[in-house]
Write a protein that holds these residues in place. Structure first.
Motif, PDB file in Angstrom:
ATOM      1  N   PRO A  41     -11.817  99.962  66.319  1.00 27.74           N
ATOM      2  CA  PRO A  41     -13.210  99.836  66.629  1.00 27.74           C
ATOM      3  C   PRO A  41     -14.063  99.096  65.596  1.00 27.74           C
ATOM      4  CG  PRO A  41     -12.579 101.814  65.494  1.00 27.74           C
ATOM      5  CD  PRO A  41     -11.218 100.987  65.701  1.00 27.74           C
ATOM      6  N   ARG A  42     -15.432  98.605  65.948  1.00 24.89           N
ATOM      7  CA  ARG A  42     -16.207  97.893  65.300  1.00 24.89           C
ATOM      8  C   ARG A  42     -17.602  98.610  65.261  1.00 24.89           C
ATOM      9  NH1 ARG A  42     -18.679  92.139  64.961  1.00 24.89           N
ATOM     10  NH2 ARG A  42     -19.963  92.322  62.703  1.00 24.89           N
ATOM     11  N   TYR A  43     -18.372  99.025  64.482  1.00 23.23           N
ATOM     12  CA  TYR A  43     -19.649  99.462  64.419  1.00 23.23           C
ATOM     13  C   TYR A  43     -20.491  98.346  63.454  1.00 23.23           C
ATOM     14  CZ  TYR A  43     -18.245 104.069  66.253  1.00 23.23           C
ATOM     15  OH  TYR A  43     -17.788 105.145  66.815  1.00 23.23           O
ATOM     16  N   TRP A  44     -21.745  98.137  64.070  1.00 21.09           N
ATOM     17  CA  TRP A  44     -22.447  97.411  63.229  1.00 21.09           C
ATOM     18  C   TRP A  44     -23.946  97.328  63.444  1.00 21.09           C
ATOM     19  CZ3 TRP A  44     -19.939  95.348  67.381  1.00 21.09           C
ATOM     20  CH2 TRP A  44     -20.645  94.537  68.138  1.00 21.09           C
ATOM     21  N   ILE A  45     -24.840  97.351  62.223  1.00 20.76           N
ATOM     22  CA  ILE A  45     -26.284  97.417  62.547  1.00 20.76           C
ATOM     23  C   ILE A  45     -26.759  96.193  62.151  1.00 20.76           C
ATOM     24  CG2 ILE A  45     -28.317  98.581  61.690  1.00 20.76           C
ATOM     25  CD1 ILE A  45     -26.790 100.990  61.180  1.00 20.76           C
ATOM     26  N   ALA A  46     -27.583  95.337  63.357  1.00 21.38           N
ATOM     27  CA  ALA A  46     -28.368  94.229  63.005  1.00 21.38           C
ATOM     28  C   ALA A  46     -29.825  94.549  62.901  1.00 21.38           C
ATOM     29  CB  ALA A  46     -28.040  93.358  64.095  1.00 21.38           C
ATOM     30  N   GLN A  47     -30.162  93.658  62.008  1.00 23.43           N
ATOM     31  CA  GLN A  47     -31.737  93.598  62.011  1.00 23.43           C
ATOM     32  C   GLN A  47     -32.057  92.159  62.396  1.00 23.43           C
ATOM     33  OE1 GLN A  47     -33.535  93.628  58.030  1.00 23.43           O
ATOM     34  NE2 GLN A  47     -35.042  95.055  58.919  1.00 23.43           N
ATOM     35  N   GLY A  48     -32.520  92.043  63.689  1.00 22.38           N
ATOM     36  CA  GLY A  48     -32.774  90.718  64.197  1.00 22.38           C
ATOM     37  C   GLY A  48     -31.395  90.221  64.317  1.00 22.38           C
ATOM     38  N   LYS A  49     -31.032  89.310  63.719  1.00 22.85           N
ATOM     39  CA  LYS A  49     -29.643  88.326  63.898  1.00 22.85           C
ATOM     40  C   LYS A  49     -28.851  88.621  62.711  1.00 22.85           C
ATOM     41  CE  LYS A  49     -31.009  85.098  67.352  1.00 22.85           C
ATOM     42  NZ  LYS A  49     -31.448  83.477  67.459  1.00 22.85           N
ATOM     43  N   THR A  50     -29.281  89.313  61.563  1.00 26.00           N
ATOM     44  CA  THR A  50     -28.498  89.645  60.498  1.00 26.00           C
ATOM     45  C   THR A  50     -27.756  90.751  60.557  1.00 26.00           C
ATOM     46  OG1 THR A  50     -30.299  88.195  59.289  1.00 26.00           O
ATOM     47  CG2 THR A  50     -28.972  89.683  58.083  1.00 26.00           C
ATOM     48  N   ILE A  51     -26.587  90.978  60.230  1.00 21.91           N
ATOM     49  CA  ILE A  51     -25.925  92.271  60.377  1.00 21.91           C
ATOM     50  C   ILE A  51     -26.279  92.698  58.987  1.00 21.91           C
ATOM     51  CG2 ILE A  51     -23.489  93.129  60.231  1.00 21.91           C
ATOM     52  CD1 ILE A  51     -22.707  90.800  62.268  1.00 21.91           C
ATOM     53  N   ILE A  52     -26.546  94.103  58.844  1.00 22.62           N
ATOM     54  CA  ILE A  52     -26.843  94.741  57.481  1.00 22.62           C
ATOM     55  C   ILE A  52     -25.790  95.656  57.083  1.00 22.62           C
ATOM     56  CG2 ILE A  52     -29.308  94.076  57.692  1.00 22.62           C
ATOM     57  CD1 ILE A  52     -29.909  96.874  58.378  1.00 22.62           C
ATOM     58  N   TRP A  53     -25.077  96.194  58.231  1.00 25.53           N
ATOM     59  CA  TRP A  53     -24.120  97.124  58.078  1.00 25.53           C
ATOM     60  C   TRP A  53     -22.999  97.089  59.091  1.00 25.53           C
ATOM     61  CZ3 TRP A  53     -21.753 101.212  60.594  1.00 25.53           C
ATOM     62  CH2 TRP A  53     -21.120 102.209  59.908  1.00 25.53           C
ATOM     63  N   ASP A  54     -21.680  97.133  58.642  1.00 25.82           N
ATOM     64  CA  ASP A  54     -20.557  96.593  59.362  1.00 25.82           C
ATOM     65  C   ASP A  54     -19.472  97.618  58.949  1.00 25.82           C
ATOM     66  OD1 ASP A  54     -18.838  95.347  60.924  1.00 25.82           O
ATOM     67  OD2 ASP A  54     -19.531  93.116  60.315  1.00 25.82           O
ATOM     68  N   TYR A  55     -18.778  98.345  60.089  1.00 24.11           N
ATOM     69  CA  TYR A  55     -17.601  99.075  59.810  1.00 24.11           C
ATOM     70  C   TYR A  55     -16.721  98.287  60.779  1.00 24.11           C
ATOM     71  CZ  TYR A  55     -13.947 102.253  59.990  1.00 24.11           C
ATOM     72  OH  TYR A  55     -12.784 103.011  60.102  1.00 24.11           O
ATOM     73  N   LYS A  57     -15.496  96.088  58.452  1.00 21.80           N
ATOM     74  CA  LYS A  57     -15.689  94.836  57.633  1.00 21.80           C
ATOM     75  C   LYS A  57     -15.995  95.297  55.882  1.00 21.80           C
ATOM     76  CE  LYS A  57     -17.665  90.442  56.883  1.00 21.80           C
ATOM     77  NZ  LYS A  57     -18.759  89.546  57.092  1.00 21.80           N
ATOM     78  N   ASP A  58     -17.037  96.282  55.997  1.00 17.64           N
ATOM     79  CA  ASP A  58     -17.810  96.700  54.600  1.00 17.64           C
ATOM     80  C   ASP A  58     -16.997  97.605  54.008  1.00 17.64           C
ATOM     81  OD1 ASP A  58     -19.640  94.711  54.853  1.00 17.64           O
ATOM     82  OD2 ASP A  58     -21.365  96.351  55.709  1.00 17.64           O
ATOM     83  N   PHE A  59     -15.934  98.165  54.565  1.00 20.74           N
ATOM     84  CA  PHE A  59     -14.996  99.185  54.135  1.00 20.74           C
ATOM     85  C   PHE A  59     -13.643  99.136  54.552  1.00 20.74           C
ATOM     86  CE2 PHE A  59     -19.239 100.404  55.963  1.00 20.74           C
ATOM     87  CZ  PHE A  59     -19.580 100.882  54.746  1.00 20.74           C
ATOM     88  N   PRO A  60     -13.024  97.903  53.681  1.00 22.48           N
ATOM     89  CA  PRO A  60     -11.611  97.644  53.878  1.00 22.48           C
ATOM     90  C   PRO A  60     -10.534  98.911  53.662  1.00 22.48           C
ATOM     91  CG  PRO A  60     -12.591  96.638  51.704  1.00 22.48           C
ATOM     92  CD  PRO A  60     -13.846  97.350  52.515  1.00 22.48           C
ATOM     93  N   ALA A  61      -9.448  99.192  54.560  1.00 21.74           N
ATOM     94  CA  ALA A  61      -8.661 100.026  54.450  1.00 21.74           C
ATOM     95  C   ALA A  61      -8.084 100.260  53.224  1.00 21.74           C
ATOM     96  CB  ALA A  61      -7.814  99.998  55.724  1.00 21.74           C
ATOM     97  N   GLU A  62      -7.795  98.954  52.682  1.00 23.24           N
ATOM     98  CA  GLU A  62      -6.833  99.260  51.478  1.00 23.24           C
ATOM     99  C   GLU A  62      -7.686  99.993  50.248  1.00 23.24           C
ATOM    100  OE1 GLU A  62      -8.618  95.084  51.792  1.00 23.24           O
ATOM    101  OE2 GLU A  62      -7.281  96.298  53.112  1.00 23.24           O
TER     102      GLU A  62
END
Length: 145
Positions: A41-55, A57-62
């Motif tokens: 799964p991937r969740y992300w929040i975009a403001q316009g064309k800019t991704i400001i929060w990304d799961y 990617k921003d929360f690596p499993a390691e």
């Protein structure tokens, strides 16, 4: 995930200040290997064309010991959807005080985007501990005044 997700997406975006220019997305990517496959799964929040929060990617499993060697077979997808649903179902009077089950900083983003919460109150609450995402949302709301 498409039908329930579309309802959840519509419900949360209906609470957001339109001037913040936000959209939330969820997608599932098939990951195959010689030993089988799984959906990532991937969740992300975009403001316009800019991704400001990304799961994720921003929360690596390691960086998350509970997922050591288990990601993507074990992930936070349902927990994130549950957090969004919990936020939507929380009475407005409790939004700023409720402690949500949130290890991704998502509740702060949802609060900063929420049109029912005044900008002045948000600025007072997040004056010192803002994330880059909450900064971008509050800046967009400020500019629209």
């Amino acid at each position: 995930m498409s039908k329930p997700w579309s309802k959840l997406k519509k419900s949360i975006e209906a609470l957001w200040e339109p001037t913040a220019g936000l959209r939330i997305h969820c997608s599932v990517y098939r990951m195959g290997s010689a030993h089988g496959g799984t959906d990532c799964p991937r969740y992300w929040i975009a403001q316009g064309k800019t991704i400001i929060w990304d799961y994720p990617k921003d929360f690596p499993a390691e960086a998350q010991p509970e997922y050591s060697g288990k990601y993507p077979y074990t992930n936070d997808a349902s927990d994130i959807s549950n957090l969004i649903r919990d936020y939507i179902d929380t009475p407005q009077s409790e939004l700023m005080t409720k402690l949500f089950e949130d290890r991704w900083g998502l509740a702060d983003i949802l609060r900063c985007a929420d049109r029912r919460i005044g900008l002045k109150r948000l600025e007072n609450t997040y004056s010192e501990q803002r994330s880059p995402a909450t900064n971008k949302i509050l800046d967009a709301r400020r500019k629209s005044r």
